[in-house]
Scaffold this motif. Structure first.
Motif, PDB file in Angstrom:
ATOM      1  N   ASP A  55      23.795 -16.176 -35.502  1.00 52.06           N
ATOM      2  CA  ASP A  55      23.019 -17.268 -36.222  1.00 52.06           C
ATOM      3  C   ASP A  55      23.281 -18.650 -36.058  1.00 52.06           C
ATOM      4  OD1 ASP A  55      25.620 -17.470 -36.943  1.00 52.06           O
ATOM      5  OD2 ASP A  55      25.418 -16.857 -38.738  1.00 52.06           O
ATOM      6  N   GLY A  56      23.911 -19.030 -34.746  1.00 53.24           N
ATOM      7  CA  GLY A  56      24.327 -20.078 -34.182  1.00 53.24           C
ATOM      8  C   GLY A  56      25.460 -20.696 -34.537  1.00 53.24           C
ATOM      9  N   THR A  57      26.378 -19.953 -35.298  1.00 56.38           N
ATOM     10  CA  THR A  57      27.512 -20.395 -35.516  1.00 56.38           C
ATOM     11  C   THR A  57      28.662 -19.836 -34.487  1.00 56.38           C
ATOM     12  OG1 THR A  57      28.062 -18.418 -37.000  1.00 56.38           O
ATOM     13  CG2 THR A  57      27.201 -20.275 -38.158  1.00 56.38           C
ATOM     14  N   PHE A  58      29.946 -20.186 -34.480  1.00 60.46           N
ATOM     15  CA  PHE A  58      30.810 -19.687 -33.560  1.00 60.46           C
ATOM     16  C   PHE A  58      32.026 -19.600 -34.369  1.00 60.46           C
ATOM     17  CE2 PHE A  58      31.543 -24.207 -32.820  1.00 60.46           C
ATOM     18  CZ  PHE A  58      32.782 -24.535 -32.941  1.00 60.46           C
ATOM     19  N   GLN A  59      32.246 -20.057 -35.702  1.00 60.72           N
ATOM     20  CA  GLN A  59      33.499 -19.713 -36.351  1.00 60.72           C
ATOM     21  C   GLN A  59      33.421 -18.251 -36.829  1.00 60.72           C
ATOM     22  OE1 GLN A  59      31.382 -22.146 -37.111  1.00 60.72           O
ATOM     23  NE2 GLN A  59      32.366 -24.152 -36.756  1.00 60.72           N
ATOM     24  N   PRO A  60      34.551 -17.548 -36.844  1.00 62.24           N
ATOM     25  CA  PRO A  60      34.486 -16.108 -37.377  1.00 62.24           C
ATOM     26  C   PRO A  60      34.211 -16.259 -38.790  1.00 62.24           C
ATOM     27  CG  PRO A  60      36.697 -16.780 -36.851  1.00 62.24           C
ATOM     28  CD  PRO A  60      35.642 -17.789 -36.586  1.00 62.24           C
ATOM     29  N   ASN A  83      43.334 -21.971 -38.412  1.00 58.02           N
ATOM     30  CA  ASN A  83      43.025 -22.192 -39.642  1.00 58.02           C
ATOM     31  C   ASN A  83      43.779 -23.570 -39.943  1.00 58.02           C
ATOM     32  OD1 ASN A  83      41.570 -19.606 -40.174  1.00 58.02           O
ATOM     33  ND2 ASN A  83      43.299 -18.854 -40.005  1.00 58.02           N
ATOM     34  N   THR A  84      42.715 -24.232 -40.734  1.00 59.85           N
ATOM     35  CA  THR A  84      43.637 -25.617 -41.249  1.00 59.85           C
ATOM     36  C   THR A  84      44.481 -25.483 -42.490  1.00 59.85           C
ATOM     37  OG1 THR A  84      41.644 -26.880 -40.506  1.00 59.85           O
ATOM     38  CG2 THR A  84      42.995 -27.828 -42.196  1.00 59.85           C
ATOM     39  N   THR A  85      45.812 -26.023 -42.205  1.00 64.00           N
ATOM     40  CA  THR A  85      46.657 -25.882 -43.322  1.00 64.00           C
ATOM     41  C   THR A  85      47.495 -27.048 -43.734  1.00 64.00           C
ATOM     42  OG1 THR A  85      48.458 -25.553 -41.720  1.00 64.00           O
ATOM     43  CG2 THR A  85      47.451 -23.306 -42.453  1.00 64.00           C
ATOM     44  N   GLY A  86      46.862 -28.272 -43.400  1.00 61.29           N
ATOM     45  CA  GLY A  86      47.147 -29.496 -43.626  1.00 61.29           C
ATOM     46  C   GLY A  86      46.212 -30.349 -43.109  1.00 61.29           C
ATOM     47  N   THR A  87      46.774 -31.743 -43.194  1.00 58.93           N
ATOM     48  CA  THR A  87      45.902 -33.082 -42.745  1.00 58.93           C
ATOM     49  C   THR A  87      46.468 -33.621 -41.574  1.00 58.93           C
ATOM     50  OG1 THR A  87      47.239 -34.487 -44.288  1.00 58.93           O
ATOM     51  CG2 THR A  87      45.245 -33.150 -45.153  1.00 58.93           C
ATOM     52  N   THR A  88      47.423 -33.249 -40.856  1.00 61.62           N
ATOM     53  CA  THR A  88      47.731 -33.815 -39.469  1.00 61.62           C
ATOM     54  C   THR A  88      47.596 -32.949 -38.348  1.00 61.62           C
ATOM     55  OG1 THR A  88      50.037 -32.932 -39.775  1.00 61.62           O
ATOM     56  CG2 THR A  88      49.601 -35.076 -40.756  1.00 61.62           C
ATOM     57  N   ALA A  89      47.508 -33.826 -37.161  1.00 61.99           N
ATOM     58  CA  ALA A  89      47.191 -32.914 -35.837  1.00 61.99           C
ATOM     59  C   ALA A  89      48.398 -31.862 -35.759  1.00 61.99           C
ATOM     60  CB  ALA A  89      47.193 -34.029 -34.987  1.00 61.99           C
ATOM     61  N   GLY A  90      47.704 -30.846 -35.400  1.00 61.54           N
ATOM     62  CA  GLY A  90      48.784 -29.575 -35.306  1.00 61.54           C
ATOM     63  C   GLY A  90      48.674 -28.671 -36.454  1.00 61.54           C
ATOM     64  N   ILE A 132      45.416 -28.687 -38.275  1.00 59.42           N
ATOM     65  CA  ILE A 132      43.919 -28.826 -38.571  1.00 59.42           C
ATOM     66  C   ILE A 132      43.445 -27.965 -37.457  1.00 59.42           C
ATOM     67  CG2 ILE A 132      41.960 -30.225 -38.590  1.00 59.42           C
ATOM     68  CD1 ILE A 132      43.917 -32.625 -39.297  1.00 59.42           C
ATOM     69  N   ARG A 133      42.347 -27.090 -37.898  1.00 57.52           N
ATOM     70  CA  ARG A 133      41.794 -26.444 -36.890  1.00 57.52           C
ATOM     71  C   ARG A 133      41.264 -27.046 -35.589  1.00 57.52           C
ATOM     72  NH1 ARG A 133      38.226 -21.351 -37.629  1.00 57.52           N
ATOM     73  NH2 ARG A 133      36.900 -21.377 -35.686  1.00 57.52           N
ATOM     74  N   ASN A 134      41.605 -26.307 -34.337  1.00 61.28           N
ATOM     75  CA  ASN A 134      41.182 -27.294 -33.057  1.00 61.28           C
ATOM     76  C   ASN A 134      40.689 -26.280 -32.321  1.00 61.28           C
ATOM     77  OD1 ASN A 134      43.314 -25.819 -32.245  1.00 61.28           O
ATOM     78  ND2 ASN A 134      44.452 -27.583 -31.656  1.00 61.28           N
ATOM     79  N   THR A 135      40.131 -24.920 -32.826  1.00 64.53           N
ATOM     80  CA  THR A 135      39.364 -24.015 -32.058  1.00 64.53           C
ATOM     81  C   THR A 135      38.122 -24.538 -31.767  1.00 64.53           C
ATOM     82  OG1 THR A 135      39.107 -22.654 -33.820  1.00 64.53           O
ATOM     83  CG2 THR A 135      40.972 -22.073 -32.604  1.00 64.53           C
ATOM     84  N   GLY A 136      37.580 -24.131 -30.602  1.00 63.28           N
ATOM     85  CA  GLY A 136      36.109 -24.139 -30.312  1.00 63.28           C
ATOM     86  C   GLY A 136      35.539 -23.261 -29.314  1.00 63.28           C
ATOM     87  N   ALA A 137      34.437 -22.971 -29.127  1.00 64.27           N
ATOM     88  CA  ALA A 137      33.731 -22.008 -28.219  1.00 64.27           C
ATOM     89  C   ALA A 137      33.715 -22.608 -26.639  1.00 64.27           C
ATOM     90  CB  ALA A 137      32.331 -21.664 -28.840  1.00 64.27           C
ATOM     91  N   THR A 138      33.874 -21.411 -25.664  1.00 65.40           N
ATOM     92  CA  THR A 138      33.730 -21.973 -24.535  1.00 65.40           C
ATOM     93  C   THR A 138      32.397 -22.350 -23.885  1.00 65.40           C
ATOM     94  OG1 THR A 138      33.857 -19.914 -23.831  1.00 65.40           O
ATOM     95  CG2 THR A 138      36.015 -20.850 -23.977  1.00 65.40           C
TER      96      THR A 138
END
Length: 155
Positions: free
Chosen positions: A145-150, A17-24, A26-32
Protein backbone atom coordinates in the motif's frame (compact mmCIF):
# COMPACT_ATOMS: atom_id res chain seq x y z
CA UNK A 1 29.45 -11.85 1.29
CA UNK A 2 26.43 -13.64 -0.13
CA UNK A 3 23.26 -12.23 -1.62
CA UNK A 4 20.13 -12.56 0.50
CA UNK A 5 16.45 -11.92 -0.08
CA UNK A 6 13.97 -10.44 2.37
CA UNK A 7 10.23 -9.93 2.21
CA UNK A 8 9.12 -6.40 2.95
CA UNK A 9 10.88 -3.24 4.05
CA UNK A 10 13.93 -3.29 6.29
CA UNK A 11 13.44 -0.67 8.96
CA UNK A 12 16.57 0.79 10.46
CA UNK A 13 17.05 3.23 13.29
CA UNK A 14 17.43 3.23 17.04
CA UNK A 15 13.99 4.41 18.18
CA UNK A 16 11.03 2.35 16.96
CA UNK A 17 8.25 4.22 18.78
CA UNK A 18 7.98 7.87 19.84
CA UNK A 19 7.83 8.21 23.61
CA UNK A 20 8.73 11.89 24.04
CA UNK A 21 9.58 15.12 22.24
CA UNK A 22 13.39 15.16 22.23
CA UNK A 23 15.98 13.44 20.08
CA UNK A 24 16.43 9.87 21.27
CA UNK A 25 12.76 9.56 22.18
CA UNK A 26 11.23 10.31 18.76
CA UNK A 27 10.84 7.54 16.20
CA UNK A 28 13.79 7.62 13.77
CA UNK A 29 13.36 4.40 11.82
CA UNK A 30 13.21 4.46 8.05
CA UNK A 31 13.18 2.02 5.16
CA UNK A 32 16.43 1.21 3.35
CA UNK A 33 17.21 2.02 -0.28
CA UNK A 34 18.13 -0.93 -2.51
CA UNK A 35 19.04 -1.18 -6.17
CA UNK A 36 18.91 -3.39 -9.22
CA UNK A 37 21.10 -3.14 -12.32
CA UNK A 38 20.78 -4.27 -15.93
CA UNK A 39 23.46 -4.37 -18.61
CA UNK A 40 22.32 -2.50 -21.73
CA UNK A 41 23.71 -3.27 -25.17
CA UNK A 42 23.42 -1.55 -28.52
CA UNK A 43 21.31 -4.37 -29.94
CA UNK A 44 18.66 -4.56 -27.20
CA UNK A 45 15.12 -4.73 -28.55
CA UNK A 46 12.45 -2.13 -27.83
CA UNK A 47 10.73 -2.65 -24.47
CA UNK A 48 13.50 -4.84 -23.04
CA UNK A 49 12.65 -5.92 -19.49
CA UNK A 50 15.10 -4.40 -17.02
CA UNK A 51 13.64 -4.90 -13.55
CA UNK A 52 10.68 -6.07 -11.54
CA UNK A 53 10.09 -3.85 -8.51
CA UNK A 54 8.12 -4.97 -5.46
CA UNK A 55 4.59 -3.61 -5.04
CA UNK A 56 4.46 -0.28 -3.17
CA UNK A 57 8.08 0.66 -4.00
CA UNK A 58 9.14 4.29 -4.22
CA UNK A 59 11.68 4.90 -7.00
CA UNK A 60 14.40 7.14 -5.57
CA UNK A 61 16.43 7.40 -8.76
CA UNK A 62 17.21 5.83 -12.12
CA UNK A 63 20.61 6.23 -13.76
CA UNK A 64 22.30 5.16 -16.97
CA UNK A 65 26.05 4.61 -16.73
CA UNK A 66 27.74 4.61 -20.14
CA UNK A 67 30.53 2.03 -20.33
CA UNK A 68 31.17 2.20 -24.10
CA UNK A 69 30.51 5.47 -25.88
CA UNK A 70 27.66 5.52 -28.40
CA UNK A 71 29.18 6.84 -31.62
CA UNK A 72 25.98 8.68 -32.58
CA UNK A 73 23.34 10.37 -30.46
CA UNK A 74 21.27 7.68 -28.74
CA UNK A 75 18.40 7.94 -26.28
CA UNK A 76 16.91 5.75 -23.57
CA UNK A 77 13.36 5.87 -22.18
CA UNK A 78 11.58 3.88 -19.46
CA UNK A 79 8.13 2.38 -19.15
CA UNK A 80 6.68 1.06 -15.90
CA UNK A 81 3.87 -1.48 -16.17
CA UNK A 82 3.36 -0.36 -19.78
CA UNK A 83 3.15 3.38 -19.05
CA UNK A 84 5.78 5.60 -20.68
CA UNK A 85 7.33 6.99 -17.50
CA UNK A 86 10.40 9.04 -18.44
CA UNK A 87 11.49 11.64 -20.92
CA UNK A 88 14.11 10.49 -23.40
CA UNK A 89 17.65 10.91 -22.10
CA UNK A 90 20.33 11.47 -24.73
CA UNK A 91 23.53 9.51 -24.25
CA UNK A 92 26.61 10.99 -25.93
CA UNK A 93 29.52 10.65 -23.48
CA UNK A 94 30.93 8.26 -20.91
CA UNK A 95 29.14 9.54 -17.84
CA UNK A 96 26.16 8.80 -15.70
CA UNK A 97 22.84 10.25 -16.73
CA UNK A 98 19.90 10.63 -14.38
CA UNK A 99 16.59 9.49 -15.83
CA UNK A 100 13.77 11.61 -14.43
CA UNK A 101 10.07 10.80 -14.50
CA UNK A 102 7.79 12.52 -16.98
CA UNK A 103 4.32 13.78 -15.99
CA UNK A 104 2.79 10.28 -16.25
CA UNK A 105 5.77 8.76 -14.42
CA UNK A 106 5.83 11.08 -11.40
CA UNK A 107 3.03 9.33 -9.48
CA UNK A 108 4.42 5.93 -10.51
CA UNK A 109 7.89 6.85 -9.20
CA UNK A 110 6.20 7.83 -5.90
CA UNK A 111 4.46 4.44 -5.66
CA UNK A 112 4.67 1.71 -8.33
CA UNK A 113 1.26 0.39 -7.28
CA UNK A 114 -0.28 -2.49 -5.39
CA UNK A 115 1.25 -5.18 -7.62
CA UNK A 116 4.85 -5.77 -8.66
CA UNK A 117 5.96 -3.38 -11.42
CA UNK A 118 7.76 -4.44 -14.59
CA UNK A 119 10.24 -1.78 -15.76
CA UNK A 120 11.23 -1.87 -19.43
CA UNK A 121 13.46 0.38 -21.47
CA UNK A 122 13.75 1.33 -25.11
CA UNK A 123 17.13 2.34 -26.50
CA UNK A 124 16.99 4.34 -29.72
CA UNK A 125 20.48 4.18 -31.20
CA UNK A 126 20.01 6.01 -34.50
CA UNK A 127 23.24 5.59 -36.50
CA UNK A 128 25.27 4.21 -33.57
CA UNK A 129 27.42 1.17 -34.27
CA UNK A 130 28.95 1.00 -30.79
CA UNK A 131 27.65 1.67 -27.30
CA UNK A 132 26.78 -0.02 -24.02
CA UNK A 133 26.01 0.80 -20.42
CA UNK A 134 24.36 -0.18 -17.19
CA UNK A 135 20.87 0.86 -16.13
CA UNK A 136 20.48 1.20 -12.35
CA UNK A 137 17.31 1.79 -10.32
CA UNK A 138 17.39 2.81 -6.64
CA UNK A 139 14.16 2.23 -4.76
CA UNK A 140 12.67 1.90 -1.30
CA UNK A 141 10.91 -1.39 -0.61
CA UNK A 142 7.63 -0.65 1.11
CA UNK A 143 4.41 -2.45 1.90
CA UNK A 144 2.10 -3.00 -1.09
CA UNK A 145 0.00 0.00 0.00
CA UNK A 146 3.07 2.27 -0.14
CA UNK A 147 3.65 2.51 3.61
CA UNK A 148 6.73 1.28 5.40
CA UNK A 149 5.59 1.62 8.98
CA UNK A 150 4.44 -1.59 10.61
CA UNK A 151 0.73 -1.81 11.30
CA UNK A 152 -0.62 -2.45 14.77
CA UNK A 153 -0.73 -6.13 13.82
CA UNK A 154 2.95 -6.36 12.80
CA UNK A 155 4.60 -3.92 15.23
Amino acid sequence: MAIATHLGPWLLGTVKNTTGTTAGTIRNTGATVVNQTKAVTLTDAAATQAFVLPAGSLIAGVFFYTTTVFDAASTITLSINGTASSAAVTITTVANAAIAPNAAGTPIFANVGTTDAIVTYTLSVGASTTGAGVLCVNYVVRNSDGTFQPTAFTA
